[in-house]
Design a protein around this motif. Structure first.
Motif, PDB file in Angstrom:
ATOM      1  N   TYR A 372      34.060  35.537  32.672  1.00 35.47           N
ATOM      2  CA  TYR A 372      34.981  36.467  33.324  1.00 35.47           C
ATOM      3  C   TYR A 372      36.323  35.822  33.683  1.00 35.47           C
ATOM      4  CZ  TYR A 372      31.611  40.267  33.855  1.00 35.47           C
ATOM      5  OH  TYR A 372      30.747  41.307  33.615  1.00 35.47           O
ATOM      6  N   ALA A 373      36.446  34.524  33.480  1.00 42.71           N
ATOM      7  CA  ALA A 373      37.648  33.817  33.940  1.00 42.71           C
ATOM      8  C   ALA A 373      38.938  34.382  33.340  1.00 42.71           C
ATOM      9  CB  ALA A 373      37.532  32.328  33.611  1.00 42.71           C
ATOM     10  N   ASN A 374      38.862  34.893  32.098  1.00 41.33           N
ATOM     11  CA  ASN A 374      40.084  35.413  31.465  1.00 41.33           C
ATOM     12  C   ASN A 374      40.244  36.927  31.618  1.00 41.33           C
ATOM     13  OD1 ASN A 374      40.806  32.886  30.479  1.00 41.33           O
ATOM     14  ND2 ASN A 374      39.397  33.118  28.741  1.00 41.33           N
ATOM     15  N   GLY A 375      39.292  37.568  32.290  1.00 40.77           N
ATOM     16  CA  GLY A 375      39.339  39.031  32.432  1.00 40.77           C
ATOM     17  C   GLY A 375      40.455  39.460  33.377  1.00 40.77           C
ATOM     18  N   TYR A 376      40.656  40.789  33.434  1.00 46.74           N
ATOM     19  CA  TYR A 376      41.815  41.316  34.158  1.00 46.74           C
ATOM     20  C   TYR A 376      41.431  41.684  35.597  1.00 46.74           C
ATOM     21  CZ  TYR A 376      42.844  41.550  29.222  1.00 46.74           C
ATOM     22  OH  TYR A 376      42.978  41.237  27.895  1.00 46.74           O
ATOM     23  N   TRP A 377      40.902  40.704  36.302  1.00 47.97           N
ATOM     24  CA  TRP A 377      40.399  40.923  37.663  1.00 47.97           C
ATOM     25  C   TRP A 377      41.513  40.749  38.689  1.00 47.97           C
ATOM     26  CZ3 TRP A 377      35.359  42.440  38.238  1.00 47.97           C
ATOM     27  CH2 TRP A 377      34.539  42.287  37.113  1.00 47.97           C
ATOM     28  N   VAL A 378      41.549  41.676  39.629  1.00 48.72           N
ATOM     29  CA  VAL A 378      42.503  41.562  40.743  1.00 48.72           C
ATOM     30  C   VAL A 378      41.748  41.767  42.048  1.00 48.72           C
ATOM     31  CG1 VAL A 378      44.581  42.366  39.545  1.00 48.72           C
ATOM     32  CG2 VAL A 378      43.031  44.028  40.586  1.00 48.72           C
ATOM     33  N   GLN A 379      42.408  41.381  43.130  1.00 49.53           N
ATOM     34  CA  GLN A 379      41.802  41.581  44.448  1.00 49.53           C
ATOM     35  C   GLN A 379      42.181  42.958  44.982  1.00 49.53           C
ATOM     36  OE1 GLN A 379      42.186  38.359  47.335  1.00 49.53           O
ATOM     37  NE2 GLN A 379      43.493  37.310  45.873  1.00 49.53           N
ATOM     38  N   PRO A 380      41.241  43.640  45.664  1.00 50.75           N
ATOM     39  CA  PRO A 380      41.646  44.855  46.383  1.00 50.75           C
ATOM     40  C   PRO A 380      42.695  44.451  47.422  1.00 50.75           C
ATOM     41  CG  PRO A 380      39.350  44.252  46.865  1.00 50.75           C
ATOM     42  CD  PRO A 380      39.839  43.303  45.834  1.00 50.75           C
ATOM     43  N   THR A 381      43.801  45.169  47.421  1.00 50.63           N
ATOM     44  CA  THR A 381      44.952  44.734  48.230  1.00 50.63           C
ATOM     45  C   THR A 381      45.398  45.849  49.167  1.00 50.63           C
ATOM     46  OG1 THR A 381      45.655  43.185  46.532  1.00 50.63           O
ATOM     47  CG2 THR A 381      47.381  44.003  48.006  1.00 50.63           C
ATOM     48  N   ILE A 382      45.631  45.489  50.428  1.00 54.75           N
ATOM     49  CA  ILE A 382      46.100  46.482  51.411  1.00 54.75           C
ATOM     50  C   ILE A 382      47.383  45.968  52.056  1.00 54.75           C
ATOM     51  CG2 ILE A 382      45.553  47.773  53.509  1.00 54.75           C
ATOM     52  CD1 ILE A 382      42.581  47.414  52.846  1.00 54.75           C
ATOM     53  N   PHE A 383      48.416  46.799  51.983  1.00 54.44           N
ATOM     54  CA  PHE A 383      49.665  46.520  52.698  1.00 54.44           C
ATOM     55  C   PHE A 383      49.739  47.438  53.911  1.00 54.44           C
ATOM     56  CE2 PHE A 383      51.075  45.203  48.386  1.00 54.44           C
ATOM     57  CZ  PHE A 383      51.573  43.943  48.694  1.00 54.44           C
ATOM     58  N   THR A 384      50.286  46.904  55.005  1.00 57.97           N
ATOM     59  CA  THR A 384      50.519  47.783  56.155  1.00 57.97           C
ATOM     60  C   THR A 384      51.966  47.635  56.627  1.00 57.97           C
ATOM     61  OG1 THR A 384      49.671  48.544  58.278  1.00 57.97           O
ATOM     62  CG2 THR A 384      49.733  46.154  57.938  1.00 57.97           C
ATOM     63  N   ASN A 385      52.295  48.412  57.680  1.00 62.74           N
ATOM     64  CA  ASN A 385      53.683  48.495  58.177  1.00 62.74           C
ATOM     65  C   ASN A 385      54.620  48.873  57.031  1.00 62.74           C
ATOM     66  OD1 ASN A 385      52.493  47.607  60.480  1.00 62.74           O
ATOM     67  ND2 ASN A 385      53.460  45.590  60.516  1.00 62.74           N
TER      68      ASN A 385
END
Ligand code: NAD
Length: 503
Positions: A372-385
């Motif tokens: 999976y190292a080359n897969g298109y994985w991202v972190q769930p991301t939350i922005f506030t303010n």
């Protein structure tokens, strides 16, 4: 190199057409970035042949009694359900979406819609209306099949989109030439084979393969009566423009930047669950995502605390493991696009990063299979303010990126929710049902939810307002998009109204 899936070709005249291409490209498994199949781009001559095959099939299919068309399509729905898990595995390999989703949503909701429209036309849905004008005159209407229609799909719900288009199209007596997204074409010929096995005659459902140029050739073709398109607003504008030149019918299912509004009295846990579904289901690759989460200032701190607890329930991992509920993004270009938005949110917009970010997820090295190292994985991301003028708040990212915005009054939040050129979906969380309906009535969106998010059953007509689309799919109104009306006035009194009477 032997690829896991057989090559994909065009499908018309009731069979795979191995000679329909002179070039090919590969599809990629998003979890590993490994190729999965060779896809053979359909040549213009073969697209003409696919359309000709549909034209040939049209007279008999449109004349087939609706109840008989219904029986055939019901058999196809049963075959889809019987092969649910095999089809879901194909979708998982093609899109990266976890099997826990594809096996419970993608094929199921496609089969439901097929069954729904089969039942509708089998139960008199193709009947017109009769209006008694005077004792000796009436008007009757008939619903008439359009002819050969084009279906062009996006990559986020491949088989579901193919079925949401082909089900009402075929049920109404039309034939279809369907082009899947070049990023997720694996389902297309499998679906064509299922239709054929169920008894759909040769030429009624056809598949062509390729990217934008293949779609553009199909859209402008003079023998196409209607174009049903799902994709980005910018592509939709081109497709609608091309179709307008031939005065073709269109349905446009396009992008959004939908508001998810938490009202002050909402059940916070329910609202947090809603915001999670509205941003992280399908790794955020859902057109109706509620990516602008409006939270009252008074409960913002508590909302964010519980949201961060719930984010811990996101489980990335082996996409075929039924415990995994979060997969990679669909493709390298899309992965780079989503990362650029996350970076923009941090560096230019200067929103506060609550969790996630552009770095490779740490689980890639610790929990995942090394492949999976080359897969298109991202972190769930939350922005506030966040503020309304930020790019991450204004543009569709189509990834797992939530923006939290705070507000003070209901009038203010409604005005800000509507301050976008898109109008696909919107939702409200509250225990005050009167207020829920009042707010929903003011929201400029074609799909709205109260105290839930994302469910889109066959019975519910869905379609965007403003730049998010034209027309609807599904529900009773969904069939109307695939027929043309003929009105007939019958006069039995013998007197034709005329200004040419003898004086
Ligand atoms: P896209 O617009 O890039 O591509 C969609 C399809 O159009 C593909 O099959 C592509 O090959 C084809 N295409 C590209 N250029 C064309 C042209 N000039 N003429 C004809 N066809 C052409 O969209 P995408 O990236 O595949 O999909 C993601 C987008 O789809 C998002 O914006 C999402 O919101 C939207 N979407 C909307 C709905 C809805 O129901 N409203 C559902 C799913 C996805």
């Amino acid at each position: 190199m032997t690829l896991p899936y057989a090559p994909r070709f065009a499908f018309y005249d009731g069979k795979l057409q191995r000679g329909s291409s002179t070039s090919s490209f590969q599809t990629i498994d998003p979890a590993t970035a490994e190729p999965t199949a060779n896809i053979h781009t359909t040549t213009p001559a073969a697209i003409d042949a696919a359309i000709a095959s549909a034209q040939k099939a049209f007279p008999a299919w449109s004349a087939t009694p609706a109840i008989e068309r219904a029986r055939i399509l019901q058999r196809a729905a049963a075959l889809l359900r019987a092969r649910n898990d095999d089809l879901a595995r194909i979708e998982t390999r093609d899109t990266g979406k976890p099997f826990s989703e594809t096996s419970t949503v993608d094929v199921v909701t496609g089969a439901d819609v097929l069954e729904y429209f089969a039942n509708m036309v089998g139960g008199g849905g193709m009947n017109g209306e009769t209006t008694q004008l005077r004792p000796d005159a009436w008007v009757y209407t008939t619903k008439n099949s359009l002819g050969v229609c084009a279906g062009i799909g996006a990559w986020n719900y491949p088989i579901q989109i193919a079925l949401w288009k082909s089900a009402p199209c075929l049920a109404a007596g039309n034939c279809m030439v369907y082009k899947p997204s070049e990023f997720t074409p694996l389902h297309s010929t499998v679906l064509a084979e299922i239709y054929a096995e169920a008894g759909v005659p040769a030429g009624v459902f056809n598949v062509i393969q390729g990217g934008g140029e293949v779609g553009a050739y199909l859209t402008q073709h003079p023998s196409i009566a209607k174009v049903s398109f799902t994709g980005q607003v910018s592509t939709g504008a081109k497709v609608a423009g091309s179709a307008a030149g031939g005065m073709k019918y269109v349905t446009m299912e396009l992008g959004g930047k939908s508001p998810c509004i938490i009202l002050p009295d909402a059940d916070i846990d329910q609202a947090v669950d809603g915001a999670m579904m509205a941003n992280f289901f399908s790794t955020g690759q859902v057109c109706t995502n509620g990516t602008r989460v409006f939270v009252p200032e008074t409960i913002k701190a508590e909302f964010e605390k519980r949201l961060l607890e719930k984010v811990q329930h996101i489980r990335a991992g082996d996409v075929l493991d039924s415990n995994t509920n979060f997969g990679p993004l669909v493709s390298k270009p899309h992965y780079e696009k989503v990362l650029s938005y996350i970076r923009h949110g941090i560096q230019q917009d200067k929103a506060k990063l609550l969790c996630g970010g552009p770095e490779k997820p740490t689980w890639l090295s610790s929990h995942y299979d090394k492949s999976y190292a080359n897969g298109y994985w991202v972190q769930p991301t939350i922005f506030t303010n966040c503020t309304d003028d930020m790019k991450i708040v204004q543009e569709e990212i189509f990834g797992p990126v939530m923006s939290i915005l705070s507000y003070k009054t209901i009038d203010e939040v409604v005005a800000r929710a509507n301050a976008t050129k898109m109008g696909l979906a919107a939702g409200v969380f509250t225990n005050n049902l009167n207020l829920a309906h009042q707010v929903v009535a003011k929201l400029e969106a074609g799909i709205t939810w109260i105290n839930t998010w994302g469910e889109s059953p066959a019975e519910m007509s869905v379609g965007g307002w403003k730049m998010s689309g034209v027309g609807v799919e599904n529900g009773r109104k969904g069939l109307e998009a695939w027929v043309k009306n003929k009105s007939t006035l019958v006069e039995m009194g013998g007197a034709v109204p005329t200004v040419f009477a003898k004086l």
